[in-house]
Design a protein around this motif. Structure first.
Motif, PDB file in Angstrom:
ATOM      1  N   LEU A 189       0.817  -1.218   0.000  1.00 43.03           N
ATOM      2  CA  LEU A 189       0.000   0.000   0.000  1.00 43.03           C
ATOM      3  C   LEU A 189       0.849   1.266   0.000  1.00 43.03           C
ATOM      4  O   LEU A 189       0.390   2.322  -0.433  1.00 43.03           O
ATOM      5  N   ALA A 190       2.060   1.147   0.501  1.00 47.57           N
ATOM      6  CA  ALA A 190       2.901   2.343   0.650  1.00 47.57           C
ATOM      7  C   ALA A 190       3.907   2.452  -0.492  1.00 47.57           C
ATOM      8  O   ALA A 190       5.075   2.776  -0.279  1.00 47.57           O
ATOM      9  N   THR A 191       3.451   2.172  -1.679  1.00 44.18           N
ATOM     10  CA  THR A 191       4.349   2.212  -2.834  1.00 44.18           C
ATOM     11  C   THR A 191       3.822   3.205  -3.871  1.00 44.18           C
ATOM     12  O   THR A 191       2.634   3.560  -3.867  1.00 44.18           O
ATOM     13  N   LEU A 223      -6.938   6.420   2.933  1.00 42.96           N
ATOM     14  CA  LEU A 223      -6.944   6.115   4.366  1.00 42.96           C
ATOM     15  C   LEU A 223      -6.147   4.861   4.687  1.00 42.96           C
ATOM     16  O   LEU A 223      -5.658   4.694   5.805  1.00 42.96           O
ATOM     17  N   LEU A 224      -6.001   3.980   3.705  1.00 41.48           N
ATOM     18  CA  LEU A 224      -5.297   2.724   3.953  1.00 41.48           C
ATOM     19  C   LEU A 224      -3.841   2.950   4.324  1.00 41.48           C
ATOM     20  O   LEU A 224      -3.221   2.120   4.974  1.00 41.48           O
ATOM     21  N   ARG A 225      -3.309   4.072   3.894  1.00 37.36           N
ATOM     22  CA  ARG A 225      -1.880   4.323   4.150  1.00 37.36           C
ATOM     23  C   ARG A 225      -1.613   4.741   5.587  1.00 37.36           C
ATOM     24  O   ARG A 225      -0.475   4.762   6.021  1.00 37.36           O
ATOM     25  N   GLU A 226      -2.652   5.101   6.320  1.00 36.29           N
ATOM     26  CA  GLU A 226      -2.454   5.721   7.621  1.00 36.29           C
ATOM     27  C   GLU A 226      -2.325   4.733   8.779  1.00 36.29           C
ATOM     28  O   GLU A 226      -2.190   5.147   9.929  1.00 36.29           O
ATOM     29  N   ALA A 227      -2.421   3.452   8.493  1.00 39.63           N
ATOM     30  CA  ALA A 227      -2.223   2.412   9.527  1.00 39.63           C
ATOM     31  C   ALA A 227      -3.243   2.509  10.666  1.00 39.63           C
ATOM     32  O   ALA A 227      -2.911   2.223  11.814  1.00 39.63           O
ATOM     33  N   TYR A 228      -4.448   2.904  10.345  1.00 36.63           N
ATOM     34  CA  TYR A 228      -5.490   2.908  11.366  1.00 36.63           C
ATOM     35  C   TYR A 228      -5.891   1.474  11.702  1.00 36.63           C
ATOM     36  O   TYR A 228      -5.716   0.557  10.897  1.00 36.63           O
ATOM     37  N   THR A 229      -6.470   1.302  12.865  1.00 36.45           N
ATOM     38  CA  THR A 229      -7.020  -0.015  13.178  1.00 36.45           C
ATOM     39  C   THR A 229      -8.263  -0.227  12.301  1.00 36.45           C
ATOM     40  O   THR A 229      -8.866   0.740  11.822  1.00 36.45           O
ATOM     41  N   ARG A 257       8.465   2.352   8.661  1.00 37.30           N
ATOM     42  CA  ARG A 257       8.041   1.519   7.539  1.00 37.30           C
ATOM     43  C   ARG A 257       7.621   0.162   8.073  1.00 37.30           C
ATOM     44  O   ARG A 257       8.352  -0.442   8.850  1.00 37.30           O
ATOM     45  N   VAL A 258       6.468  -0.289   7.637  1.00 37.24           N
ATOM     46  CA  VAL A 258       5.939  -1.561   8.118  1.00 37.24           C
ATOM     47  C   VAL A 258       5.670  -2.480   6.926  1.00 37.24           C
ATOM     48  O   VAL A 258       5.000  -2.073   5.968  1.00 37.24           O
ATOM     49  N   TYR A 259       6.191  -3.684   7.011  1.00 39.04           N
ATOM     50  CA  TYR A 259       6.032  -4.672   5.943  1.00 39.04           C
ATOM     51  C   TYR A 259       5.195  -5.831   6.458  1.00 39.04           C
ATOM     52  O   TYR A 259       5.244  -6.175   7.640  1.00 39.04           O
ATOM     53  N   ASN A 260       4.448  -6.443   5.548  1.00 36.73           N
ATOM     54  CA  ASN A 260       3.939  -7.779   5.812  1.00 36.73           C
ATOM     55  C   ASN A 260       4.405  -8.671   4.661  1.00 36.73           C
ATOM     56  O   ASN A 260       5.226  -8.246   3.840  1.00 36.73           O
ATOM     57  N   GLU A 261       3.923  -9.873   4.606  1.00 29.87           N
ATOM     58  CA  GLU A 261       4.435 -10.795   3.596  1.00 29.87           C
ATOM     59  C   GLU A 261       4.107 -10.354   2.173  1.00 29.87           C
ATOM     60  O   GLU A 261       4.664 -10.887   1.211  1.00 29.87           O
ATOM     61  N   ARG A 262       3.219  -9.364   2.034  1.00 30.73           N
ATOM     62  CA  ARG A 262       2.842  -8.890   0.699  1.00 30.73           C
ATOM     63  C   ARG A 262       3.604  -7.652   0.267  1.00 30.73           C
ATOM     64  O   ARG A 262       3.401  -7.171  -0.844  1.00 30.73           O
ATOM     65  N   GLY A 263       4.411  -7.090   1.143  1.00 27.79           N
ATOM     66  CA  GLY A 263       5.194  -5.935   0.734  1.00 27.79           C
ATOM     67  C   GLY A 263       5.173  -4.797   1.744  1.00 27.79           C
ATOM     68  O   GLY A 263       4.797  -4.986   2.909  1.00 27.79           O
ATOM     69  N   GLN A 286       3.646  -1.930   3.407  1.00 26.30           N
ATOM     70  CA  GLN A 286       2.249  -1.508   3.558  1.00 26.30           C
ATOM     71  C   GLN A 286       2.095  -0.116   4.156  1.00 26.30           C
ATOM     72  O   GLN A 286       1.095   0.557   3.909  1.00 26.30           O
ATOM     73  N   HIS A 287       3.053   0.304   4.962  1.00 23.25           N
ATOM     74  CA  HIS A 287       2.940   1.634   5.535  1.00 23.25           C
ATOM     75  C   HIS A 287       4.305   2.297   5.609  1.00 23.25           C
ATOM     76  O   HIS A 287       5.297   1.654   5.977  1.00 23.25           O
TER      77      HIS A 287
END
Lengths: 149, 181
Positions: free
Chosen positions: A28-30, A61-67, B121-127, B129-130
């Motif tokens: 998501l962060a790409t 919003l997905l980029r913001e790491a909300y719960t 920076r946070v990764y999971n197995e898919r890449g 993500q944040h």
């Protein structure tokens, strides 16, 4: 009663094919995700771009790491903004589906999306077979699509 | 500055215990100094040991005597602005056992730290993500400051990068902090 059987829904599902593909292969962060997020389809019912607005804001919003609960709250908040603005039922229905797909994406549970294939039109199913499924990670193809290489 | 000075003096006793904790618990690399007003910041991934303060011009000098006891000396004649007044910053990532994560900064030095900035920076197995930037100001001593918190489904690696501690118009940097699951 048939659900989601219009050209607009076809376009929406194809858009989410690309969104899911990037999320599950790049992240998501790409830059790739940001590019695809901005390529929102032009829908016939979206004459005043409210659906486009929701998709753009909702996916960002997905980029913001909300719960997940906070994400759901904020997506609802976006929807409430449309109340009383003259938004059409068709637009609200597409927004509602988009909200569901965004929340499923955030849970990284692709089975929710794949189970919706029963609602896809014939053209969308063919498109998925040819473009969406092959682009998913191998383990997902094996587990959910029974595609073994 | 006066406020910061008072804070430093009032917390002297706390500092003593803090330093003892620091000396025992943290093996850190001391990097990122400036010419006039160093900000010394430390991370958990370092190899050098705690650096003792011996600056004669400092307002408060902490040293060890021959018996190994920590001594605190106060000099009331110097300007509150203290060249070489050191700060230490400790940054760590925390996992609460599920998909939530948090990043904390702890001031283990003697003075307030004006500001801390970092990228997570946070990764999971898919890449990836944040990737988010955070900034917090006025980091006081002893109490950990929550710099960032978030949720990433199935996260596998958290990278804390570009960690900078700002003070007196200058800044120091520390090595990245990584947390794996």
């Amino acid at each position: 009663m048939s659900y989601f059987q219009t050209d607009d829904y076809d376009e929406l599902f194809k858009y989410f094919f690309d969104v899911y593909t990037i999320a599950f292969t790049k992240g998501l962060a790409t830059d790739e995700f940001e590019n695809i997020r901005q390529q929102i389809p032009n829908l016939n019912v979206d004459h005043d771009k409210r659906v486009s607005f929701f998709l753009g804001e909702g996916l960002s919003l997905l980029r913001e790491a909300y719960t997940p609960n906070v994400l759901a709250l904020l997506l609802d908040h976006l929807c409430i903004e449309f109340l009383g603005t003259g938004i059409s039922v068709e637009q609200l229905q597409i927004i509602n589906l988009s909200k569901y797909l965004i929340k499923s994406l955030y849970a990284f549970d692709i089975s929710e999306f794949l189970f919706m294939a029963r609602f896809w039109s014939k053209q969308t199913k063919i498109y998925a077979e040819e473009h969406f499924y092959p682009s998913l990670p191998i383990d997902i193809q094996e587990k959910y699509l029974h595609r073994h290489y | 500055m006066r406020k910061r000075l008072l804070a430093a003096l009032l917390t002297t006793m706390m500092v003593v215990s803090m330093l003892a904790t620091t000396a025992l618990a943290v093996e850190m690399e001391i990097t990122g100094t400036s010419k006039d007003f160093p900000v010394t910041v430390c991370s958990e991934n370092s190899s050098k040991s705690y650096q003792e303060i011996t600056d004669d011009d400092a307002l408060v000098v902490i040293s060890k005597d021959a018996d190994g006891e920590i001594q605190v000396h106060q000099n009331n004649d110097v300007d509150p602005r203290i060249p070489g007044w050191p700060n230490w910053l400790y940054v760590y990532a925390h996992n609460d056992g599920n998909d939530n994560w948090s990043v904390w900064a702890k001031n283990i030095g003697l003075d307030w730290i004006d500001k801390v900035t970092l990228n997570v920076r946070v990764y999971n197995e898919r890449g990836l993500q944040h990737s988010l930037n955070y900034s917090e100001e006025g980091i006081i001593q002893a109490f950990p400051r929550r710099m960032a918190e978030g949720y990433t489904r199935g996260w596998t690696r958290i990278e804390v990068r570009n960690i900078r501690g700002f003070d007196e118009g200058d800044y120091g940097t520390i090595p990245d902090v990584n947390l794996y699951r």
